[in-house]
Design a protein around this motif. Structure first.
Motif, PDB file in Angstrom:
ATOM      1  N   TYR A  65       0.820  -1.214   0.000  1.00  0.00           N
ATOM      2  CA  TYR A  65       0.000   0.000   0.000  1.00  0.00           C
ATOM      3  C   TYR A  65       0.859   1.272   0.000  1.00  0.00           C
ATOM      4  CZ  TYR A  65      -3.507   3.394   1.422  1.00  0.00           C
ATOM      5  OH  TYR A  65      -4.323   4.483   1.471  1.00  0.00           O
ATOM      6  N   TRP A 142      -7.191   0.071  -3.646  1.00  0.00           N
ATOM      7  CA  TRP A 142      -7.754  -0.856  -4.630  1.00  0.00           C
ATOM      8  C   TRP A 142      -6.664  -1.722  -5.244  1.00  0.00           C
ATOM      9  CZ3 TRP A 142     -12.203  -2.798  -6.276  1.00  0.00           C
ATOM     10  CH2 TRP A 142     -12.219  -3.444  -7.511  1.00  0.00           C
ATOM     11  N   ARG A 145      -5.275  -4.106  -2.194  1.00  0.00           N
ATOM     12  CA  ARG A 145      -6.133  -5.136  -1.620  1.00  0.00           C
ATOM     13  C   ARG A 145      -7.488  -5.271  -2.316  1.00  0.00           C
ATOM     14  NH1 ARG A 145      -1.987  -6.126   0.064  1.00  0.00           N
ATOM     15  NH2 ARG A 145      -1.227  -6.385   2.215  1.00  0.00           N
ATOM     16  N   GLY A 146      -7.904  -4.274  -3.067  1.00  0.00           N
ATOM     17  CA  GLY A 146      -9.274  -4.279  -3.580  1.00  0.00           C
ATOM     18  C   GLY A 146      -9.554  -5.373  -4.589  1.00  0.00           C
ATOM     19  N   GLU A 147      -8.625  -5.601  -5.518  1.00  0.00           N
ATOM     20  CA  GLU A 147      -8.861  -6.615  -6.540  1.00  0.00           C
ATOM     21  C   GLU A 147      -8.957  -8.006  -5.929  1.00  0.00           C
ATOM     22  OE1 GLU A 147      -7.102  -5.360 -10.799  1.00  0.00           O
ATOM     23  OE2 GLU A 147      -5.601  -5.630  -9.264  1.00  0.00           O
ATOM     24  N   LEU A 150     -12.257  -8.312  -4.284  1.00  0.00           N
ATOM     25  CA  LEU A 150     -13.338  -8.470  -5.263  1.00  0.00           C
ATOM     26  C   LEU A 150     -13.378  -9.894  -5.807  1.00  0.00           C
ATOM     27  CD1 LEU A 150     -15.576  -7.240  -6.991  1.00  0.00           C
ATOM     28  CD2 LEU A 150     -13.825  -6.574  -8.651  1.00  0.00           C
TER      29      LEU A 150
END
Length: 212
Positions: A65, A142, A145-147, A150
């Motif tokens: 991050y 995103w 960690r977002g992908e 998802l």
């Protein structure tokens, strides 16, 4: 699946571009009270897509991050500066087109007119700054960690959707296999006694030499 292939990589880059561009344009128009020129938004989208293409070569969640945020926050601030320059070139403080503005930049139309009606002009510049910094941090989250989250959510939703079907399939008995019956082949019984009963020697030792 190879995530570095062209199609998965382009899909990930397009999703990231749509997310960032939607948040950036919506927040900028809402906080500034003026619409954005379409060519400026298109150029910004092309730049974001190129950056996302370069970052989409690794697996989801492979980036940390901190480094990603250190890259995306300045780029988001530069994107906000480009949006502000496009607005100042094409529109006045009330959002009306300026006479003599560059047609190549303004393009004769704008993005975000409904949002511009919700917020009046004269918003503080630090609100725009805070908005773009927040979007940069969200975009970094995103990528970090977002992908992966998802993908896990989609897999969980698919498993939950197909679970009743698997339960119904488990209750249905499997059909019996159809085919011709195979008759057993009977082989002759092997003799119970020994195979060799007698042995006869037909050759003896060599004959002695006959004296001359």
């Amino acid at each position: 699946m190879d995530i570095s292939a062209a199609r998965p990589r382009a899909l990930r880059a397009a999703l990231f571009t749509a997310l960032c561009l939607l948040l950036s344009t919506a927040s900028h128009v809402l906080l500034s009270g003026r619409q954005l020129p379409v060519p400026v938004v298109g150029a910004a989208g092309a730049g974001v897509f190129a950056l996302a293409w370069a970052l989409a070569g690794r697996a989801p969640g492979a980036y940390r991050y901190g480094p990603v945020a250190a890259l995306l926050v300045p780029l988001e601030l530069a994107l906000g500066a480009a949006f502000g320059a496009g607005q100042d070139t094409c529109y006045d403080a009330d959002g009306h087109p300026l006479p003599g503005a560059l047609g190549a930049i303004c393009g004769g139309s704008g993005v975000g007119t409904p949002l511009a009606r919700l917020a009046g002009p004269g918003c503080a510049p630090w609100l725009l700054l805070a908005g773009h910094v927040a979007i940069g941090l969200l975009a970094a989250g995103w990528l970090a960690r977002g992908e992966r989250a998802l993908v896990r959510l989609l897999l969980a939703a698919a498993a939950a959707a197909f679970r009743p079907l698997r339960a119904v399939r488990a209750t249905v008995p499997a059909p019996a296999p159809r085919g011709r019956a195979v008759l057993p082949v009977r082989l002759p019984a092997a003799p119970s006694g020994p195979l060799l009963l007698h042995s006869v020697v037909r050759r003896g030792p060599p004959a002695p030499p006959v004296p001359a």
